[in-house]
Design an enzyme around this catalytic site. Structure first.
Site, PDB file in Angstrom:
ATOM      1  N   SER A  60       0.860  -1.178   0.000  1.00 50.20           N
ATOM      2  CA  SER A  60       0.000   0.000   0.000  1.00 50.20           C
ATOM      3  C   SER A  60       0.895   1.226   0.000  1.00 50.20           C
ATOM      4  O   SER A  60       2.070   1.143   0.385  1.00 50.20           O
ATOM      5  CB  SER A  60      -0.885   0.007   1.253  1.00 50.20           C
ATOM      6  OG  SER A  60      -1.512   1.264   1.450  1.00 50.20           O
ATOM      7  N   TYR A 105      -1.538  -1.346  10.842  1.00 50.74           N
ATOM      8  CA  TYR A 105      -1.720  -1.585   9.407  1.00 50.74           C
ATOM      9  C   TYR A 105      -0.582  -0.955   8.604  1.00 50.74           C
ATOM     10  O   TYR A 105       0.021  -1.604   7.745  1.00 50.74           O
ATOM     11  CB  TYR A 105      -3.062  -1.030   8.937  1.00 50.74           C
ATOM     12  CG  TYR A 105      -3.244  -1.128   7.444  1.00 50.74           C
ATOM     13  CD1 TYR A 105      -3.550  -2.345   6.844  1.00 50.74           C
ATOM     14  CD2 TYR A 105      -3.087  -0.009   6.616  1.00 50.74           C
ATOM     15  CE1 TYR A 105      -3.694  -2.448   5.471  1.00 50.74           C
ATOM     16  CE2 TYR A 105      -3.230  -0.108   5.249  1.00 50.74           C
ATOM     17  CZ  TYR A 105      -3.535  -1.330   4.674  1.00 50.74           C
ATOM     18  OH  TYR A 105      -3.665  -1.426   3.305  1.00 50.74           O
TER      19      TYR A 105
END
Length: 263
Positions: A143, A156
């Protein structure tokens, strides 16, 4: 040019979002598929649609890869079935919104187990046969979160930083082996991720807007087929990640929090 259905791609997190769109792209390019997700009925229906439309073979596994034994079970079952994996797409992952002190411990550890441990296990298991054949492709989906700290989603962001570092390192190690490893970094994308993560009302999704999952999947597929080590989906995302290299880290972290806050 269409190829015969002799190669097989394994995609995790394939029942929706980027994984779902990647499966359609591989199917159109005549890859047989192994699709893995927690949602069994949805996966079975999707597999039938792909087989009818593209004339390929699709095998499904309703597995929760956050369970420690799941990656090894999957690998063993495919070996017993004589299914060789030519392309591995480690797409499964999740996040959880909230301050670290407030998020339940099992949620934090669950993210680490799925985003880091399962991805590492899958890469380790399926890499060995690829090296023996001197042929194969792996894509680890990280990401743009990998490039900075992420207040309100600290675990995360940290897991995606691991995926980036891990993938770049083994890509270097595998140079000249016939196996390529790609770290794919999408930004905010219109998937079920934000619902599970409870980020639908963040500035990122409300004000800046998510990308289309189909377009993002095409970016990832092209990068994988080119054997790129790192690919960032979208010019805006590339620009943002580049800017983090030059801005003071505290400033980058503050901006990251502002984007994540709910509006």
């Amino acid at each position: 040019m269409q190829r015969m259905s002799t190669q097989t791609a394994l995609i995790t997190g394939a029942s929706g979002g980027i994984g779902y769109e990647l499966a359609k792209i591989f199917a159109k390019d005549k890859y047989n598929l192994v699709l893995v997700a927690r949602s069994g009925p949805n996966l079975t229906q999707f597999a039938g649609e792909l087989e009818r439309q593209f004339g390929i073979s699709v095998k499904t596994f309703a597995l929760d890869l956050s369970l420690p034994e799941a990656p090894s079970q999957l690998f063993a079952e495919l070996q017993r079935s004589g299914i060789s994996i030519d392309v591995l797409v480690n797409n499964a992952g999740y996040g959880k919104f909230g301050e670290f002190a407030q998020v339940a411990l099992e949620e934090s550890l669950g993210q680490i187990q799925l985003n880091i441990t399962a991805l590492t296990q899958m890469t380790k298991l399926f890499l060995a046969p690829m090296l023996e054949r001197r042929s194969g492709r792996i894509m680890n989906v990280a990401s743009t979160a990998a490039f900075q700290a992420g207040p309100l989603m600290s675990v995360y962001f940290a897991t995606k930083a691991y995926v980036l570092s891990f993938t770049e390192a083994i890509a270097n190690e595998l140079h000249g082996t016939g196996v390529t490893v790609t770290c794919f970094c999408p930004g905010a994308t219109d998937t079920n991720f934000q619902k599970r993560a409870n980020t639908e009302n963040s500035r990122l999704f409300k004000k800046l807007g998510p990308a289309d999952a189909k377009a993002v999947a095409h970016d990832g597929y092209r990068a994988l087929m080119k054997g790129q080590t790192l690919a960032i989906s979208g010019f805006r995302n590339w620009l943002v990640t580049e800017s983090t290299r030059f801005a003071p880290r505290k400033v980058v972290t503050s901006i990251s929090r502002w984007v994540a806050e709910k509006v």
